[in-house]
Design a protein around this motif. Structure first.
Motif, PDB file in Angstrom:
ATOM      1  N   SER B  72      -5.902   0.422   5.712  1.00  0.00           N
ATOM      2  CA  SER B  72      -6.092  -0.933   6.583  1.00  0.00           C
ATOM      3  C   SER B  72      -7.340  -1.565   6.512  1.00  0.00           C
ATOM      4  CB  SER B  72      -5.946  -0.006   7.934  1.00  0.00           C
ATOM      5  OG  SER B  72      -5.874  -1.097   9.066  1.00  0.00           O
ATOM      6  N   HIS B  73      -7.326  -2.795   6.967  1.00  0.00           N
ATOM      7  CA  HIS B  73      -8.519  -3.673   6.780  1.00  0.00           C
ATOM      8  C   HIS B  73      -8.529  -4.266   8.223  1.00  0.00           C
ATOM      9  CE1 HIS B  73     -11.866  -6.151   5.367  1.00  0.00           C
ATOM     10  NE2 HIS B  73     -11.006  -7.291   5.522  1.00  0.00           N
ATOM     11  N   GLY B  74      -9.702  -4.624   8.596  1.00  0.00           N
ATOM     12  CA  GLY B  74      -9.945  -5.344   9.809  1.00  0.00           C
ATOM     13  C   GLY B  74      -9.706  -4.645  11.012  1.00  0.00           C
ATOM     14  N   ARG B  75      -9.745  -5.246  12.218  1.00  0.00           N
ATOM     15  CA  ARG B  75      -9.749  -4.508  13.664  1.00  0.00           C
ATOM     16  C   ARG B  75      -8.645  -5.496  14.390  1.00  0.00           C
ATOM     17  NH1 ARG B  75     -16.017  -3.227  15.253  1.00  0.00           N
ATOM     18  NH2 ARG B  75     -16.322  -2.100  13.284  1.00  0.00           N
ATOM     19  N   GLY B  76      -8.233  -4.784  15.466  1.00  0.00           N
ATOM     20  CA  GLY B  76      -7.599  -5.345  16.408  1.00  0.00           C
ATOM     21  C   GLY B  76      -6.508  -6.196  15.948  1.00  0.00           C
ATOM     22  N   ASN B  77      -6.078  -7.535  16.423  1.00  0.00           N
ATOM     23  CA  ASN B  77      -5.137  -8.101  15.728  1.00  0.00           C
ATOM     24  C   ASN B  77      -5.258  -8.753  14.417  1.00  0.00           C
ATOM     25  OD1 ASN B  77      -3.779  -8.145  18.427  1.00  0.00           O
ATOM     26  ND2 ASN B  77      -4.860 -10.037  19.121  1.00  0.00           N
ATOM     27  N   ARG B  79      -5.836  -6.459  12.306  1.00  0.00           N
ATOM     28  CA  ARG B  79      -5.778  -5.530  11.206  1.00  0.00           C
ATOM     29  C   ARG B  79      -4.668  -5.734  10.262  1.00  0.00           C
ATOM     30  NH1 ARG B  79      -5.944   0.713  13.022  1.00  0.00           N
ATOM     31  NH2 ARG B  79      -8.357   0.406  12.278  1.00  0.00           N
ATOM     32  N   ARG B  80      -4.910  -5.153   9.007  1.00  0.00           N
ATOM     33  CA  ARG B  80      -3.693  -5.475   8.043  1.00  0.00           C
ATOM     34  C   ARG B  80      -3.499  -4.107   7.395  1.00  0.00           C
ATOM     35  NH1 ARG B  80      -3.275  -9.248  10.505  1.00  0.00           N
ATOM     36  NH2 ARG B  80      -3.510 -11.398   9.999  1.00  0.00           N
ATOM     37  N   SER B  81      -2.383  -3.423   7.405  1.00  0.00           N
ATOM     38  CA  SER B  81      -2.209  -2.128   6.851  1.00  0.00           C
ATOM     39  C   SER B  81      -1.178  -2.135   5.629  1.00  0.00           C
ATOM     40  CB  SER B  81      -1.662  -1.356   8.011  1.00  0.00           C
ATOM     41  OG  SER B  81      -2.767  -1.093   8.928  1.00  0.00           O
ATOM     42  N   VAL B  82      -1.340  -1.160   4.654  1.00  0.00           N
ATOM     43  CA  VAL B  82      -0.407  -1.198   3.836  1.00  0.00           C
ATOM     44  C   VAL B  82      -0.171   0.423   3.657  1.00  0.00           C
ATOM     45  CG1 VAL B  82      -2.216  -1.296   2.112  1.00  0.00           C
ATOM     46  CG2 VAL B  82       0.220  -1.525   1.539  1.00  0.00           C
ATOM     47  N   ALA B  83       1.064   0.902   3.432  1.00  0.00           N
ATOM     48  CA  ALA B  83       1.367   2.003   3.327  1.00  0.00           C
ATOM     49  C   ALA B  83       1.906   2.451   1.870  1.00  0.00           C
ATOM     50  CB  ALA B  83       2.660   2.477   4.258  1.00  0.00           C
ATOM     51  N   ILE B  84       1.406   3.403   1.114  1.00  0.00           N
ATOM     52  CA  ILE B  84       1.933   3.383  -0.158  1.00  0.00           C
ATOM     53  C   ILE B  84       2.511   4.779  -0.416  1.00  0.00           C
ATOM     54  CG2 ILE B  84       0.803   3.724  -2.780  1.00  0.00           C
ATOM     55  CD1 ILE B  84      -1.568   1.698  -1.508  1.00  0.00           C
ATOM     56  N   THR B  85       3.543   4.567  -0.925  1.00  0.00           N
ATOM     57  CA  THR B  85       4.231   6.081  -1.086  1.00  0.00           C
ATOM     58  C   THR B  85       4.630   6.287  -2.503  1.00  0.00           C
ATOM     59  OG1 THR B  85       6.211   5.087  -0.503  1.00  0.00           O
ATOM     60  CG2 THR B  85       5.360   6.260   1.294  1.00  0.00           C
ATOM     61  N   THR B  86       5.224   7.455  -2.910  1.00  0.00           N
ATOM     62  CA  THR B  86       5.789   7.819  -4.223  1.00  0.00           C
ATOM     63  C   THR B  86       6.615   8.994  -4.007  1.00  0.00           C
ATOM     64  OG1 THR B  86       5.035   8.152  -6.517  1.00  0.00           O
ATOM     65  CG2 THR B  86       3.546   9.208  -4.819  1.00  0.00           C
ATOM     66  N   THR B  87       7.551   8.869  -4.929  1.00  0.00           N
ATOM     67  CA  THR B  87       8.474   9.862  -4.926  1.00  0.00           C
ATOM     68  C   THR B  87       8.338  10.934  -6.159  1.00  0.00           C
ATOM     69  OG1 THR B  87      10.012   8.603  -5.802  1.00  0.00           O
ATOM     70  CG2 THR B  87      10.301   8.873  -3.567  1.00  0.00           C
ATOM     71  N   GLU B  88       7.278  10.435  -7.004  1.00  0.00           N
ATOM     72  CA  GLU B  88       7.244  11.159  -8.191  1.00  0.00           C
ATOM     73  C   GLU B  88       6.354  12.482  -7.941  1.00  0.00           C
ATOM     74  OE1 GLU B  88       5.152   9.199 -11.493  1.00  0.00           O
ATOM     75  OE2 GLU B  88       5.892   7.324 -10.429  1.00  0.00           O
ATOM     76  N   GLU B  89       6.827  13.504  -8.413  1.00  0.00           N
ATOM     77  CA  GLU B  89       6.430  14.595  -8.148  1.00  0.00           C
ATOM     78  C   GLU B  89       6.190  15.559  -9.604  1.00  0.00           C
ATOM     79  OE1 GLU B  89       4.881  17.735  -6.265  1.00  0.00           O
ATOM     80  OE2 GLU B  89       5.859  16.076  -5.113  1.00  0.00           O
ATOM     81  N   PRO B  90       5.184  15.829  -9.873  1.00  0.00           N
ATOM     82  CA  PRO B  90       3.835  15.412  -9.200  1.00  0.00           C
ATOM     83  C   PRO B  90       3.488  14.052  -9.378  1.00  0.00           C
ATOM     84  CG  PRO B  90       3.147  16.502 -11.383  1.00  0.00           C
ATOM     85  CD  PRO B  90       4.507  16.468 -11.293  1.00  0.00           C
ATOM     86  N   ALA B 101      -6.065  -1.429  -3.247  1.00  0.00           N
ATOM     87  CA  ALA B 101      -6.209  -1.925  -1.889  1.00  0.00           C
ATOM     88  C   ALA B 101      -7.595  -1.281  -1.669  1.00  0.00           C
ATOM     89  CB  ALA B 101      -5.259  -0.722  -0.880  1.00  0.00           C
ATOM     90  N   ILE B 102      -8.173  -0.411  -2.044  1.00  0.00           N
ATOM     91  CA  ILE B 102      -9.660   0.101  -1.546  1.00  0.00           C
ATOM     92  C   ILE B 102     -10.749  -1.095  -2.235  1.00  0.00           C
ATOM     93  CG2 ILE B 102     -11.566   1.600  -1.974  1.00  0.00           C
ATOM     94  CD1 ILE B 102      -9.258   3.931  -2.048  1.00  0.00           C
ATOM     95  N   ASN B 104     -10.137  -3.997  -2.530  1.00  0.00           N
ATOM     96  CA  ASN B 104      -9.698  -5.089  -1.555  1.00  0.00           C
ATOM     97  C   ASN B 104     -10.478  -4.819  -0.114  1.00  0.00           C
ATOM     98  OD1 ASN B 104      -8.769  -6.830  -3.528  1.00  0.00           O
ATOM     99  ND2 ASN B 104      -6.721  -6.097  -3.097  1.00  0.00           N
ATOM    100  N   ASN B 105     -11.318  -3.950   0.053  1.00  0.00           N
ATOM    101  CA  ASN B 105     -11.848  -3.669   1.312  1.00  0.00           C
ATOM    102  C   ASN B 105     -10.984  -2.792   2.567  1.00  0.00           C
ATOM    103  OD1 ASN B 105     -14.490  -4.329   0.722  1.00  0.00           O
ATOM    104  ND2 ASN B 105     -14.140  -6.406   1.308  1.00  0.00           N
ATOM    105  N   LYS B 106      -9.857  -2.488   1.933  1.00  0.00           N
ATOM    106  CA  LYS B 106      -8.862  -1.429   2.731  1.00  0.00           C
ATOM    107  C   LYS B 106      -9.500  -0.243   2.762  1.00  0.00           C
ATOM    108  CE  LYS B 106      -4.701  -3.906   3.088  1.00  0.00           C
ATOM    109  NZ  LYS B 106      -4.997  -5.150   2.697  1.00  0.00           N
ATOM    110  N   ARG B 107      -9.413   0.714   3.860  1.00  0.00           N
ATOM    111  CA  ARG B 107      -9.874   1.940   3.882  1.00  0.00           C
ATOM    112  C   ARG B 107      -8.752   2.993   4.368  1.00  0.00           C
ATOM    113  NH1 ARG B 107     -12.619   0.151   1.214  1.00  0.00           N
ATOM    114  NH2 ARG B 107     -14.756  -0.698   1.810  1.00  0.00           N
ATOM    115  N   VAL B 108      -8.846   3.953   3.995  1.00  0.00           N
ATOM    116  CA  VAL B 108      -7.887   4.829   4.243  1.00  0.00           C
ATOM    117  C   VAL B 108      -7.684   5.575   5.486  1.00  0.00           C
ATOM    118  CG1 VAL B 108      -6.403   7.372   3.678  1.00  0.00           C
ATOM    119  CG2 VAL B 108      -7.678   5.988   1.904  1.00  0.00           C
ATOM    120  N   ILE B 109      -6.340   5.030   6.470  1.00  0.00           N
ATOM    121  CA  ILE B 109      -6.543   5.570   7.739  1.00  0.00           C
ATOM    122  C   ILE B 109      -5.551   6.913   7.997  1.00  0.00           C
ATOM    123  CG2 ILE B 109      -7.060   3.378   8.580  1.00  0.00           C
ATOM    124  CD1 ILE B 109      -4.025   2.884   9.378  1.00  0.00           C
TER     125      ILE B 109
END
Lengths: 206, 202
Positions: B72-77, B79-90, B101-102, B104-109
């Motif tokens: 996520s990046h920013g605060r309150g209204n 805030r922009r979030s992105v969820a990253i998922t993978t189905t690969e194992e491993p 994303a990092i 681009n100043n996004k931080r892990v939440i």
């Protein structure tokens, strides 16, 4: 989700004072009993909250041996609640108001309306099914921590209120900043308080 | 292996007096970034060090984000979030979207974390606001016969002990981060090292 079943989620609290010497197993059991859950099945109460045992979550008896597990104390926070939908109340109120008019030939005044609605609300609440919510609480005296299974502000506030009423021991929610302030030596607490966002830039970030 | 800390005066002795007059919710909100920075540091450091961490107590653990990361990046209204998922194992170790994303100043939440210590393993979701383990899956290696014989109270104690061990590991990882974050060489050594690693991945 709790420890008895499923994958536990934890809300952590620090007990900020030492366990008083008179807090024996018996004393803790007595305090749990005093704030144990009271059944509201046959009443028109909207909610009731209190402690019940961990293994037998229908029992508020807290016999010695039922709430101490190794070095830890564990029990359930039980909250029963019932909700009367506003639409349902209004529907029944309209019927009751008509019956009042047919019987008396006058419309109820504002005081009578209020009384009519309240009586109706209490009568209808008795017919609403109860919802039971159970949250495990584990008091890890060796770590000075209390774990509340689950998260959410409403549950947290209910737990904090009931914990205070039962034991009178202050607890502090463990979150990153309080964890940090506990981790550093007291002389470095100002350093934690002075931190600003900037993990990669080294400068303040939005 | 990290165990529950002994009861000492170091657990916030005098902290109540120090925080007197402070509104807890304001403090929590103002320093919310600490959890985000910890999770971001944990992700980058884990990837950089092949998931290995030497804890302050001298024990080694493996910890890495598995298949879901929310940034996520920013605060309150704003805030922009992105969820990253993978189905690969491993999963693909070069989780490009996360690095971008990092960058681009996004931080892990939030993320699903896997932790391994000796023959024990945990999977959990770790949120930035509390750093309290959520949905903990305990997969301790046990003799099945022993597990069958456990009664409810025994099984409960087993789960508590394993969760307490996990909580201690998370505490020690956070302590490790904090010692770096507050060190004089944070800006001259740690930040450049993290940025260099990030650059090599994007």
């Amino acid at each position: 989700m709790g420890f008895m079943k499923g994958n536990p989620s934890v809300t952590r609290y620090r007990v900020t004072v030492n366990l008083p010497p008179d807090f024996t197993e018996e004393e803790i059991g007595e305090r749990l009993r005093k704030q144990s859950f009271e059944d509201i099945e046959k009443t028109s109460e909207e909610s009731s909250a209190g402690w019940v045992e961990l293994i037998d979550d229908l029992s508020p008896a807290f016999e010695v041996g039922s709430y101490k597990f190794g070095p830890n104390y564990a029990f359930n926070l039980r909250e029963d609640s019932r909700k009367l939908p506003a639409k349902t109340l209004n529907r029944y109120y309209n019927i009751a108001e008509r019956e009042y008019f047919e019987k008396t030939k006058v419309r109820p005044n504002s005081v009578q309306k209020k009384e009519l609605k309240e009586n109706l609300r209490l009568s209808l609440l008795k017919r609403c099914l109860l919802t039971t919510d159970l949250r495990e609480v584990v008091w890890l005296t060796g770590r000075d921590e209390v774990w509340l299974a689950g998260s959410g502000e409403k549950t947290r506030l209910l737990f904090e209120e009931l914990w205070g009423q039962t034991f009178g021991l202050p607890v502090r929610l463990l979150v990153p900043v309080t964890m940090a302030l506990e981790t550093v030596p007291p002389e470095n607490r100002d350093d934690v308080m002075g931190l600003v966002p900037g993990i990669l830039s080294g400068e303040e970030e939005e | 292996m990290p165990k529950g800390k002994k009861k000492t005066e170091s657990r916030g002795a005098g902290l109540e007096e120090y925080l007197e007059g402070t509104v807890f919710l304001d403090l929590w909100r103002d320093k919310m970034f600490l959890g985000q920075e910890f999770l971001t540091w944990l992700y980058l450091t884990s990837e950089k060090n092949n998931h290995f961490f030497e804890l302050p107590g001298g024990d080694g653990v493996e910890a890495f984000f598995e298949n879901r990361l929310t940034l996520s990046h920013g605060r309150g209204n704003n805030r922009r979030s992105v969820a990253i998922t993978t189905t690969e194992e491993p999963r693909d170790p070069d989780w490009d979207e996360a690095y971008t994303a990092i960058g681009n100043n996004k931080r892990v939440i939030k993320g699903t974390l896997r932790v391994k210590a000796e023959n024990r393993e945990w999977r959990l979701t770790l949120p930035h606001d509390t750093l309290s383990p959520q949905g903990v899956k305990l997969s301790a290696v046990k003799d099945p016969a022993e597990t069958d014989d456990l009664g409810k109270a025994g099984k409960f104690l087993d789960k508590i002990a394993l969760t307490a061990e996990l909580v201690s590991i998370v505490d020690e990882l956070f302590s490790l981060f904090l010692s770096r974050r507050l060190s004089e060489t944070w800006l001259t050594e740690d930040v450049p090292r993290l940025k260099e690693y990030l650059s090599s991945r994007t």
